[in-house]
Design an enzyme around this catalytic site. Structure first.
Site, PDB file in Angstrom:
ATOM      1  N   VAL A   8      24.385  35.937 -38.662  1.00  0.00           N
ATOM      2  CA  VAL A   8      24.981  34.602 -38.776  1.00  0.00           C
ATOM      3  C   VAL A   8      24.057  33.473 -39.215  1.00  0.00           C
ATOM      4  O   VAL A   8      24.251  32.897 -40.274  1.00  0.00           O
ATOM      5  CB  VAL A   8      25.640  34.165 -37.449  1.00  0.00           C
ATOM      6  N   CYS A   9      23.055  33.149 -38.415  1.00  0.00           N
ATOM      7  CA  CYS A   9      22.358  31.886 -38.648  1.00  0.00           C
ATOM      8  C   CYS A   9      21.530  31.882 -39.919  1.00  0.00           C
ATOM      9  O   CYS A   9      21.278  30.835 -40.490  1.00  0.00           O
ATOM     10  CB  CYS A   9      21.491  31.535 -37.457  1.00  0.00           C
ATOM     11  N   GLY A  10      21.116  33.044 -40.358  1.00  0.00           N
ATOM     12  CA  GLY A  10      20.312  33.085 -41.569  1.00  0.00           C
ATOM     13  C   GLY A  10      21.130  33.405 -42.802  1.00  0.00           C
ATOM     14  O   GLY A  10      20.600  33.601 -43.875  1.00  0.00           O
TER      15      GLY A  10
END
Lengths: 155, 183
Positions: free
Chosen positions: A46-48
């Site tokens: 998700v975050c990357g």
């Protein structure tokens, strides 16, 4: 790593599914800059995630009147679920059948893994590639290169 | 190789020795689980390097993924004007699953900050631009998700675990001492 099409080359036209019952052609977008972002697969962490990043930066691309398009070999239903889950506000095209045909035309297919490379293209309003970049597959390239290329179009 | 385009300066939140040979800049999002995981890691790294390292935190809220990220960043910036940035930064990352107005009130009280003034700053969007400026600078520098680390201005593209980051910082310090020895 693949050798992607270089600046100055006319961008090969294509027509790919953007939803289960709708296709999008590159030529439909003539008249404004287009950012083509080939990426290996939906559902990366998700975050990357590169698409989540571009989604966040979308207003900046829109300032340049540019259209952003994500392309991977994932199918339309997979794209639909991914776009909904990540709240994406730009089209994801399915280079699904024949698999990777568009990626191959851009020199952005990673044959050994059967996925597209992480390759970026900025195409001008006349359909000419003005900037391209192929990132190592494990490295999310960010958006700085795209933004610089869009600015250069206006010079 | 992505390079930090906006140098660390007085507008930044900086921890540690101002003359440290290495600066670690994190672009982070208070609601991002990966940043939550990186939080104790950064503390460990700071402990490991001591005076050799200074640490900078800049905002990169992924607002489409994280509904509370922007407000949380603004809360920390508000706390910064009261000299409590790092306490708020830490508390927010320690409580990232509870981000929201109730938590902000609770943390403000804990840090002896007026909760009403805090909420007023959120409503008036006092720090919205500051946070967006951080985001924008990050975007220009090749931030590619959260957290993104820059070690002496170069984006760290390797794995984000203790061993790899420590190695990258060691290398940056070694590179710096060899350049200064030459000059």
């Amino acid at each position: 790593m693949s050798t992607v099409l270089s600046p100055g080359t006319p961008a090969p036209d294509f027509s790919l599914r953007v939803t289960p019952d709708q296709k999008l052609s590159l030529s439909d977008l003539r008249g404004r800059p287009v950012i083509l972002a080939f990426y290996p697969a939906d559902w990366s962490p998700v975050c990357g995630d590169q698409m989540a990043l571009y989604n966040e930066i979308l207003p900046e691309f829109q300032k340049h009147n540019a259209e952003l398009i994500g392309i991977s070999v994932d199918g339309v239903w997979c794209h639909a679920a991914f776009a909904k889950d990540r709240n994406l506000h730009f089209p994801l095209l399915a280079d699904f059948e024949p698999k990777g045909a568009v990626a191959k035309a851009y020199g952005a297919y990673f044959e050994a893994a059967g996925i597209t490379e992480r390759a970026l293209f900025v195409i001008d309003k006349d359909g000419i590639i003005r900037w391209s970049y192929c990132s190592p597959i494990a490295v999310n390239p960010g958006a700085d290169g795209i933004l610089e290329a869009l600015e250069a179009l206006e010079k | 190789m992505a390079i930090l385009k906006n140098p660390v300066g007085s507008q930044d939140h900086i921890q540690g020795n101002a003359k440290a040979p290495c600066t670690l800049v994190e672009y982070g999002d208070y609601e991002c689980p990966n940043c939550g995981e990186a939080y104790p890691l950064v503390k460990q790294i700071q402990e490991h390097f001591g005076e050799q390292l200074r640490f900078v935190f800049r905002n990169f809220p992924m607002t489409n993924l994280h509904a509370n990220a922007q407000a949380a960043a603004e809360v920390a910036e508000f706390a910064g004007t009261k000299g409590r940035f790092w306490e708020m930064h830490d508390l927010m990352l320690e409580n990232q699953k509870r981000l929201g107005d109730d938590l902000y009130t609770e943390l403000a009280k804990k840090l002896e900050i007026d909760p009403a003034a805090l909420h007023e700053s959120l409503e008036k969007k006092t720090f919205t631009k500051h946070v967006r400026d951080d985001f924008s600078g990050g975007m220009r520098s090749g931030v590619n998700g959260t957290p993104t680390f820059f070690i002496n201005d170069r984006r760290h593209d390797g794995p984000k675990d203790f061993g790899h980051i420590v190695k990258a910082i060691d290398d940056a310090i070694a590179a710096k001492s060899s350049t200064s020895a030459k000059s």
